[in-house]
Design a protein around this motif. Structure first.
Motif, mmCIF file in Angstrom:
data_model
loop_
_atom_site.group_PDB
_atom_site.id
_atom_site.type_symbol
_atom_site.label_atom_id
_atom_site.label_comp_id
_atom_site.label_asym_id
_atom_site.label_seq_id
_atom_site.Cartn_x
_atom_site.Cartn_y
_atom_site.Cartn_z
ATOM 1 N N ASN A 2 122.593 -21.244 -49.922
ATOM 2 C CA ASN A 2 121.779 -21.693 -51.052
ATOM 3 C C ASN A 2 120.506 -22.368 -50.561
ATOM 4 O OD1 ASN A 2 122.158 -24.521 -50.657
ATOM 5 N ND2 ASN A 2 124.140 -24.423 -51.664
ATOM 6 N N GLN A 3 119.561 -22.557 -51.477
ATOM 7 C CA GLN A 3 118.248 -23.109 -51.110
ATOM 8 C C GLN A 3 118.366 -24.484 -50.483
ATOM 9 O OE1 GLN A 3 115.450 -21.474 -51.234
ATOM 10 N NE2 GLN A 3 114.004 -23.107 -50.791
ATOM 11 N N HIS A 6 119.512 -24.270 -46.951
ATOM 12 C CA HIS A 6 118.444 -23.721 -46.125
ATOM 13 C C HIS A 6 117.444 -24.804 -45.730
ATOM 14 C CE1 HIS A 6 115.777 -20.743 -44.465
ATOM 15 N NE2 HIS A 6 114.784 -21.196 -45.227
ATOM 16 N N GLU A 7 117.075 -25.681 -46.649
ATOM 17 C CA GLU A 7 116.112 -26.729 -46.351
ATOM 18 C C GLU A 7 116.698 -27.759 -45.386
ATOM 19 O OE1 GLU A 7 113.456 -25.563 -47.197
ATOM 20 O OE2 GLU A 7 114.088 -24.349 -48.876
ATOM 21 N N ALA A 77 114.242 -29.544 -50.775
ATOM 22 C CA ALA A 77 113.234 -28.504 -50.951
ATOM 23 C C ALA A 77 112.076 -29.053 -51.765
ATOM 24 C CB ALA A 77 113.842 -27.301 -51.673
ATOM 25 N N GLY A 79 109.699 -26.761 -53.218
ATOM 26 C CA GLY A 79 109.243 -25.395 -53.434
ATOM 27 C C GLY A 79 109.845 -24.471 -52.395
ATOM 28 N N GLN A 80 109.410 -23.210 -52.398
ATOM 29 C CA GLN A 80 109.991 -22.216 -51.498
ATOM 30 C C GLN A 80 109.539 -22.368 -50.052
ATOM 31 O OE1 GLN A 80 109.158 -18.356 -53.082
ATOM 32 N NE2 GLN A 80 110.859 -18.448 -54.513
ATOM 33 N N ASP A 81 108.326 -22.826 -49.848
ATOM 34 C CA ASP A 81 107.779 -22.870 -48.503
ATOM 35 C C ASP A 81 107.494 -24.274 -48.002
ATOM 36 O OD1 ASP A 81 107.842 -20.087 -48.182
ATOM 37 O OD2 ASP A 81 105.963 -19.871 -49.273
ATOM 38 N N GLN A 108 106.223 -27.321 -43.710
ATOM 39 C CA GLN A 108 105.753 -26.140 -44.428
ATOM 40 C C GLN A 108 106.160 -24.916 -43.612
ATOM 41 O OE1 GLN A 108 101.510 -26.369 -44.800
ATOM 42 N NE2 GLN A 108 101.113 -25.848 -42.679
ATOM 43 N N ARG A 109 106.443 -23.845 -44.328
ATOM 44 C CA ARG A 109 106.790 -22.597 -43.653
ATOM 45 C C ARG A 109 105.488 -21.916 -43.243
ATOM 46 N NH1 ARG A 109 111.661 -20.088 -44.881
ATOM 47 N NH2 ARG A 109 111.509 -20.922 -46.990
ATOM 48 N N TRP A 114 109.126 -23.069 -39.373
ATOM 49 C CA TRP A 114 108.739 -24.293 -40.063
ATOM 50 C C TRP A 114 107.887 -25.135 -39.126
ATOM 51 C CZ3 TRP A 114 109.787 -25.254 -45.111
ATOM 52 C CH2 TRP A 114 110.748 -24.451 -45.720
#
Length: 128
Positions: A2-3, A6-7, A77, A79-81, A108-109, A114
């Motif tokens: 899950n998000q 991942h973070e 997280a 956001g996504q990036d 930031q991605r 990262w």
């Protein structure tokens, strides 16, 4: 995965690379962890901006200092990036110098990896 997981993994991975670069006094690896326009606040009185400034800052840190007892306390997280994290770190050296800090990071991605966009260290004290 899950998000949120991942973070957390992203923050842990960056912190592990940061610790390895710090403990080996590898200034090139350390600067490479940061975005080109990273905002950096270390123990010094002024915030710094740029990878070159980060490398110069760490170049002034004695090579015998080590980051130990490193643990990610929170990660989230943005956001996504983008992701954020809060890390507990104790710096030590052979002369019994010690500094416990909280480190806050914004990541930031960038392409497939990262990088640190913002870094702020705050010394932990029992004084108010």
């Amino acid at each position: 995965m899950n998000q949120a997981t991942h973070e957390v993994d992203a923050v842990r991975e960056v912190v592990e690379r940061w610790m390895a670069a710090f403990n080996s006094h590898d200034l090139t690896a350390m600067a490479g962890l940061f975005a080109p326009d990273a905002l950096f606040q270390g123990f010094g009185p002024e915030p710094l901006v740029s990878r070159d400034a980060v490398a110069e800052y760490y170049g002034a840190v004695p090579g015998y200092r080590r980051a130990e007892d490193v643990s990610v306390l929170h990660a989230w997280a943005i956001g996504q990036d983008a992701a954020g994290g809060f890390v507990d770190v104790t710096f030590r050296d052979p002369a019994d110098w010690e500094a416990r800090v909280y480190l806050s990071l914004v990541l930031q991605r960038a392409d497939e990896r990262w990088e640190i966009l913002q870094y702020h260290v705050s010394r932990v004290s029992n004084e108010h």
